[in-house]
Design a protein around this motif. Sequence first.
Motif, PDB file in Angstrom:
ATOM      1  N   SER A  48       0.844  -1.186   0.000  1.00 22.65           N
ATOM      2  CA  SER A  48       0.000   0.000   0.000  1.00 22.65           C
ATOM      3  C   SER A  48       0.885   1.244   0.000  1.00 22.65           C
ATOM      4  N   ALA A  49       0.649   2.156  -0.939  1.00 23.83           N
ATOM      5  CA  ALA A  49       1.463   3.369  -1.037  1.00 23.83           C
ATOM      6  C   ALA A  49       1.184   4.331   0.110  1.00 23.83           C
ATOM      7  N   GLY A  50      -0.039   4.322   0.650  1.00 20.08           N
ATOM      8  CA  GLY A  50      -0.408   5.257   1.699  1.00 20.08           C
ATOM      9  C   GLY A  50       0.307   5.029   3.017  1.00 20.08           C
TER      10      GLY A  50
ATOM     11  N   CYS B   7       2.430  -4.060   3.861  1.00 16.64           N
ATOM     12  CA  CYS B   7       2.425  -5.215   2.970  1.00 16.64           C
ATOM     13  C   CYS B   7       1.053  -5.893   3.078  1.00 16.64           C
ATOM     14  N   LEU B   8       0.362  -6.029   1.956  1.00 19.68           N
ATOM     15  CA  LEU B   8      -0.968  -6.630   1.941  1.00 19.68           C
ATOM     16  C   LEU B   8      -0.915  -8.123   1.663  1.00 19.68           C
TER      17      LEU B   8
ATOM     18  N   CYS C 233      -7.007   0.013 -11.903  1.00 21.73           N
ATOM     19  CA  CYS C 233      -6.700   1.446 -11.985  1.00 21.73           C
ATOM     20  C   CYS C 233      -5.999   1.952 -10.724  1.00 21.73           C
ATOM     21  N   LYS C 234      -6.035   1.199  -9.622  1.00 25.50           N
ATOM     22  CA  LYS C 234      -5.371   1.584  -8.375  1.00 25.50           C
ATOM     23  C   LYS C 234      -3.922   1.083  -8.306  1.00 25.50           C
TER      24      LYS C 234
ATOM     25  N   VAL D  89       0.324  -0.121  -4.796  1.00 27.10           N
ATOM     26  CA  VAL D  89      -1.084   0.191  -5.068  1.00 27.10           C
ATOM     27  C   VAL D  89      -1.559   1.335  -4.177  1.00 27.10           C
ATOM     28  N   ASP D  90      -2.552   2.061  -4.676  1.00 28.46           N
ATOM     29  CA  ASP D  90      -3.248   3.085  -3.900  1.00 28.46           C
ATOM     30  C   ASP D  90      -4.399   2.355  -3.224  1.00 28.46           C
TER      31      ASP D  90
END
Length: 84
Positions: free
Chosen positions: A13-15, A19-20, A61-62, A73-74
Motif C-alpha cells: 500500500s502506497a499510503g 504489505c498486503l 486502476c489503483k 497500489v493506492d
Amino acid sequence: MRFSDLCEKEVISAGDCRCLGNVRDLEFDKECGEITALIVPGPGKYFGCFCREIEFCIPWCKVIRIGPDIILVDFDEKEMRHKI
C-alpha cells in the motif's frame, strides 16, 4: 509478464507502506480480456495464518507501479474489502 510472476510479488500500500500479501487471483473483463482487479487474501484470523474471512479486490486502476519485487497500489481498505 506471466501470472506466476505476479504471484511472486508482494503487494504494498502506497499510503501506509503496509504489505498486503501476494496476488492470489486476477479478475478479467470477459468481453475484452483486460485485467480489471487483483485479488489479494486478507489477514488471517488466528495468529495471522488461519481462517481468512475477507479478501482484497484491488481495481487495476489503483495499481501505481509494478516493480521487480513489489506491486505498489493506492489502497483504501474499506472500499476494497470483500467477504469470502
